[in-house]
Design a protein around this motif. Structure first.
Motif, PDB file in Angstrom:
ATOM      1  N   GLU A 184      37.540  51.384  45.350  1.00 40.55           N
ATOM      2  CA  GLU A 184      38.287  50.462  46.207  1.00 40.55           C
ATOM      3  C   GLU A 184      37.562  50.244  47.533  1.00 40.55           C
ATOM      4  O   GLU A 184      37.485  49.111  48.039  1.00 40.55           O
ATOM      5  N   TYR A 185      37.039  51.313  48.093  1.00 44.98           N
ATOM      6  CA  TYR A 185      36.296  51.177  49.350  1.00 44.98           C
ATOM      7  C   TYR A 185      35.047  50.327  49.157  1.00 44.98           C
ATOM      8  O   TYR A 185      34.764  49.422  49.964  1.00 44.98           O
ATOM      9  N   HIS A 186      34.293  50.592  48.099  1.00 47.76           N
ATOM     10  CA  HIS A 186      33.083  49.800  47.843  1.00 47.76           C
ATOM     11  C   HIS A 186      33.417  48.327  47.638  1.00 47.76           C
ATOM     12  O   HIS A 186      32.730  47.438  48.179  1.00 47.76           O
ATOM     13  N   ASN A 187      34.440  48.045  46.847  1.00 41.38           N
ATOM     14  CA  ASN A 187      34.794  46.653  46.584  1.00 41.38           C
ATOM     15  C   ASN A 187      35.293  45.957  47.849  1.00 41.38           C
ATOM     16  O   ASN A 187      34.971  44.786  48.096  1.00 41.38           O
ATOM     17  N   HIS A 188      36.076  46.663  48.652  1.00 44.85           N
ATOM     18  CA  HIS A 188      36.607  46.095  49.889  1.00 44.85           C
ATOM     19  C   HIS A 188      35.492  45.808  50.883  1.00 44.85           C
ATOM     20  O   HIS A 188      35.534  44.813  51.636  1.00 44.85           O
TER      21      HIS A 188
END
Length: 260
Positions: free
Chosen positions: A103-107
């Motif tokens: 989620e952090y990478h995609n965000h």
């Protein structure tokens, strides 16, 4: 003496495991701003804590269920259920840890699964999932024959130790990767060994110490669950402990006892 050494090992494991989780959480809280679940960098901070808690500490504890002397006498099914349940909780924490980093990478529009750490980690998780499904289907459900269980038991044990070893390797590479990124633009480079590097490296050593002690207990022959039909002196002592009800010793043929 052997029983006392086993107790000391368990106490050491409990202390080391707790320190691994607490040190990782303190690192993320003190140097990286704490925790959130919003796709930000603070969400990433859950990743190392959950992976250490699930893939290393809880996984190691679940692996040692059959080393507890109390599991050597009486019905084996409750210990099988506990073994599987602890591994399942460890896997759930692991999945949450993966969700946090993805989620952090995609965000933040960061590529996924590009580093050696991520390749090693995702391979470990896949092996963990396969190991749990195999154990549940073959050793917990009643359909499998004794011959099949005997055949697959060494494989199950080997991959159990392998997953723990790979988990430790993933954690160590992840700590190093995090330090390289976080200190790259800092006032003090990694090579000068700032306080964060000292603390994170120490956390890594704690993880290694915990994993090695788990593997030692797993491999110690005197602490392994006796084979079916073989009653050890320790089992006799457990049966005749004060307050317990001694029962007749019966040597059952191996063919009617479950080997795993």
């Amino acid at each position: 003496m052997a029983s006392g050494w086993f107790t000391m090992s368990c106490l050491a494991l409990g202390s080391l495991g707790s320190m691994c989780v607490l040190f990782t959480a303190y690192w993320m809280q003190s140097w990286h701003g704490g925790f959130a679940w919003d796709g930000s960098l603070h969400m990433f901070n859950w990743h190392p804590v959950l992976m250490v808690s699930g893939m290393v500490v809880l996984y190691g504890a679940a692996s040692l269920v059959y080393r507890l002397p109390l599991s050597w006498v009486g019905p084996k099914l409750p210990w099988k259920v506990l073994h599987a349940a602890l591994h399942l909780v460890a896997f759930i924490l692991t999945v949450l840890g993966l969700v946090a980093v993805f989620e952090y990478h995609n965000h933040s529009r960061i590529a996924n699964l590009y580093s050696l750490h991520s390749w090693l980690g995702i391979t470990t998780v896949i092996l963990f999932a396969g190991q749990w499904l195999l154990g549940f289907a073959i050793f917990l459900l009643p359909w499998a024959s004794l011959w099949l269980r005997s055949l697959l038991k060494p494989i199950h044990v080997f991959f159990g130790a392998s997953v723990l070893s790979l988990s430790i390797s993933s954690v160590i590479s992840g700590i190093n990767e995090k330090l390289f990124f976080s200190l790259k633009n800092g006032t003090k480079p990694y090579s000068s060994l700032p306080s964060e590097a000292v603390f994170a490296n120490s956390t890594g050593l704690l993880v290694v110490a915990f994993g090695l002690l788990v593997l030692y207990v797993l491999l110690a022959s005197s602490w392994k669950r006796p084979e079916p039909g073989i009653l050890t002196d320790r089992q006799l002592l457990l049966q005749l402990e004060p307050g317990s009800r001694p029962f007749p010793v019966t040597y059952m043929p191996v063919s009617v006892r479950q080997p795993w």
